[in-house]
Design an enzyme around this catalytic site. Sequence first.
Site, mmCIF file in Angstrom:
data_model
loop_
_atom_site.group_PDB
_atom_site.id
_atom_site.type_symbol
_atom_site.label_atom_id
_atom_site.label_comp_id
_atom_site.label_asym_id
_atom_site.label_seq_id
_atom_site.Cartn_x
_atom_site.Cartn_y
_atom_site.Cartn_z
ATOM 1 N NE ARG A 76 -8.678 0.299 7.114
ATOM 2 C CZ ARG A 76 -8.025 0.978 8.051
ATOM 3 N NH1 ARG A 76 -8.687 1.611 8.992
ATOM 4 N NH2 ARG A 76 -6.711 1.033 8.051
ATOM 5 N NE ARG A 131 2.047 2.427 6.883
ATOM 6 C CZ ARG A 131 0.949 1.824 6.456
ATOM 7 N NH1 ARG A 131 0.371 0.926 7.223
ATOM 8 N NH2 ARG A 131 0.433 2.083 5.284
ATOM 9 C CE LYS A 171 -3.972 -5.631 3.021
ATOM 10 N NZ LYS A 171 -4.399 -4.228 3.138
HETATM 11 P P1 ATP Z 1 -3.280 0.878 6.637
HETATM 12 O O1 ATP Z 1 -2.088 0.096 6.183
HETATM 13 O O2 ATP Z 1 -3.164 2.326 6.350
HETATM 14 O O3 ATP Z 1 -3.726 0.573 8.042
HETATM 15 P P2 ATP Z 1 -4.813 -0.978 5.284
HETATM 16 O O4 ATP Z 1 -3.608 -1.777 5.009
HETATM 17 O O5 ATP Z 1 -5.844 -1.524 6.166
HETATM 18 O O6 ATP Z 1 -4.433 0.436 5.775
HETATM 19 P P3 ATP Z 1 -6.780 -0.418 3.292
HETATM 20 O O7 ATP Z 1 -6.925 0.964 2.833
HETATM 21 O O8 ATP Z 1 -7.855 -0.978 4.123
HETATM 22 O O9 ATP Z 1 -5.358 -0.563 3.917
HETATM 23 O O10 ATP Z 1 -6.567 -1.425 2.065
HETATM 24 C C1 ATP Z 1 -6.006 -1.047 0.862
HETATM 25 C C2 ATP Z 1 -4.516 -1.257 0.850
HETATM 26 O O11 ATP Z 1 -4.223 -2.652 0.725
HETATM 27 C C3 ATP Z 1 -3.876 -0.657 -0.403
HETATM 28 O O12 ATP Z 1 -3.534 0.684 -0.201
HETATM 29 C C4 ATP Z 1 -2.648 -1.525 -0.638
HETATM 30 O O13 ATP Z 1 -1.560 -1.063 0.118
HETATM 31 C C5 ATP Z 1 -3.068 -2.866 -0.056
HETATM 32 N N1 ATP Z 1 -3.419 -3.841 -1.108
HETATM 33 C C6 ATP Z 1 -4.174 -3.646 -2.206
HETATM 34 N N2 ATP Z 1 -4.302 -4.767 -2.928
HETATM 35 C C7 ATP Z 1 -3.606 -5.720 -2.261
HETATM 36 C C8 ATP Z 1 -3.361 -7.096 -2.511
HETATM 37 N N3 ATP Z 1 -3.865 -7.750 -3.558
HETATM 38 N N4 ATP Z 1 -2.593 -7.747 -1.613
HETATM 39 C C9 ATP Z 1 -2.077 -7.122 -0.532
HETATM 40 N N5 ATP Z 1 -2.287 -5.840 -0.240
HETATM 41 C C10 ATP Z 1 -3.046 -5.132 -1.102
HETATM 42 C C1 BTN Z 2 -7.949 -4.072 3.110
HETATM 43 O O1 BTN Z 2 -6.981 -4.470 2.485
HETATM 44 O O2 BTN Z 2 -7.791 -3.493 4.146
HETATM 45 C C2 BTN Z 2 -9.331 -4.375 2.651
HETATM 46 C C3 BTN Z 2 -9.402 -5.088 1.347
HETATM 47 C C4 BTN Z 2 -10.706 -5.784 1.120
HETATM 48 C C5 BTN Z 2 -10.828 -6.370 -0.241
HETATM 49 C C6 BTN Z 2 -12.077 -7.163 -0.452
HETATM 50 S S1 BTN Z 2 -12.084 -7.977 -2.016
HETATM 51 C C7 BTN Z 2 -13.771 -8.371 -1.839
HETATM 52 C C8 BTN Z 2 -14.432 -7.154 -1.230
HETATM 53 N N1 BTN Z 2 -14.806 -6.203 -2.256
HETATM 54 C C9 BTN Z 2 -14.133 -5.064 -2.128
HETATM 55 O O3 BTN Z 2 -14.260 -4.107 -2.897
HETATM 56 N N2 BTN Z 2 -13.301 -5.121 -1.088
HETATM 57 C C10 BTN Z 2 -13.380 -6.378 -0.406
#
Ligand code: ATP
Ligand code: BTN
Length: 259
Positions: free
Chosen positions: A56, A257, A121
Amino acid sequence: DLERVLALLGHRAARFAPRTVEECTSTNTELVERPPIEDGRIHVLIAERQTAGRGRRGRNWHSWPGAGLTFSTLWRFAPGSAVPAGLSLAAGLALARALEKLDVAGIQLKWPNDVLVHGQKLAGILVELLPMRGRPPAAVIGIGINLRLPAHATVPDQPGGITDLAGQLASPPSREELLARVLAELHDLFEVYASAGFPALRAAWQQRNAFADLPVRISGEGVETRGTCIGVDDDGALLVRGEDGVQRILSGEVSLRVD
Ligand code: ATP
Ligand code: BTN
């Protein structure tokens, strides 16, 4: 190997139209910008590599080569359906169930869209609605799951860190098995969602709420709230009890958080 995925899907296979690509920017972007023609099936796009995987708020979904499963599915709702509420939570629940059936212990859901194991995560979900343009609602559900991360892989902004299935299971599933199981759960859960909506799934979601009864802080988009996370409502909005009573936080561009 898509043949394998279809075989594992059994009687549900006919409902799906899966396709793989070596590389794309983001499977979500691809399906949102170029949705396949409607043919009654659920279109699935799997990418070996994404060059601009998204979370997001324009944040990155990091994938290391061969480290995970990244795919998106396109769901079309019946004519006359309301704009889907709680869809991202419903998808999270399906993912949680698929992982639980693979014997992953300690799965929790972080509102609105993350799958955690013991606070780390494991997977993320990105739901995007297609522009309606007078048509029934349709949504792209994108899922990224870490299967086997390289040693010392890290990402920014994850206070609890990240994990993968190889770290959680003695014998992690193949990508095919993982995909087939997630698609099967999404399929079954969406039958419930399409007929009864998120209220029918709310209790199951809350059972897995990572932040249940914990002090939380919500920030972003002009919102800054603290309180105790008491669950979600029938629309999938987060409920936080603070000094001024219970606040509803609509799934949006906010960050949650532990306080
Ligand atoms: P928030 O923690 O602020 O509620 P979110 O965790 O839902 O947000 P998003 O912005 O939806 O976060 O997703 C992107 C985030 O996911 C990145 O900023 C990073 O912290 C985390 N992320 C990115 N790649 C991975 C991965 N392969 N595995 C786990 N976490 C990842
Ligand atoms: C999150 O971490 O909150 C969202 C991550 C979503 C990742 C998946 S990977 C397949 C699909 N393509 C994208 O660009 N994002 C989603």
